[in-house]
Design a protein around this motif. Sequence first.
Motif: not given
Length: 196
Positions: A20-28, A69-74
Amino acid sequence: MSKVKKQSDKNAPKGQIRIIAGQYRGRKLPVLMADGLRPTTDRVKETVFNWLMPYIQDTICLDCFAGSGGLGFEAMSRGASSVTLVELNKSAAQQLKDNKALLKAESIQVVQKNALDFLQSNQQNYSLVFIDPPFRKGLAQQAAQLLSDKGLTDDALIYVEMETDHNQQIMPSHWQLLKEKIAGQVVYRLYQNSLV
C-alpha cells in the motif's frame, strides 16, 4: 497423503497482494492460494499500518505465520530495519523467497519452519511482531505465550489477528491493549509489551 498435499500446493492458483505505501508502494506480489492461507485484506492492513505509522521506522520485525507475507513486506516497505518471515508451508515459503528477490529486499529473512518451534528456539528480541495464524487452532494464544517468555523488546508492539467467534484466546497479562477493531469475521488488536 502428504504427496497429494504437496502436489496440490505446487499447482495451486496464484493470487496477488498489493503493497500500500512506502518504498515499494503499488507493487503487486504473487501469492500462493493454498488451504489455510488468507492474506490480510487491504482495508485491515491500511488500518493496522495507520496504527503503526509513528513506531514502524527501524523496527526489528517478525511475522510469525507469514502466509502471503503481506504484513511483513508492508512493514519493510514502510521502514522496518529487518523483517523475518516464518512460514511452515514449503510452497508458500518459496513464494516468499521469490518475492523477496523480486523486491531485492536484502533485509528480509524467510524461515520455512513451524512458527511455534521457531519461537521456542528464538534468540532474537523483536520490536514489532505480527501474529496472524490459521484460524480455529488456538495458535495465537500459544504464540503469544512463547513470545511473552522471550523474544520481545521491553516496549515491543504486537499485532494479533483472530476470528471473532474464537477471540477469547488469552494474551499475556503484561501486554497492554492499545487498539482493537472488528471487520466481518475478523478481530484485530494491537498490544504493547509493558515490562515495567
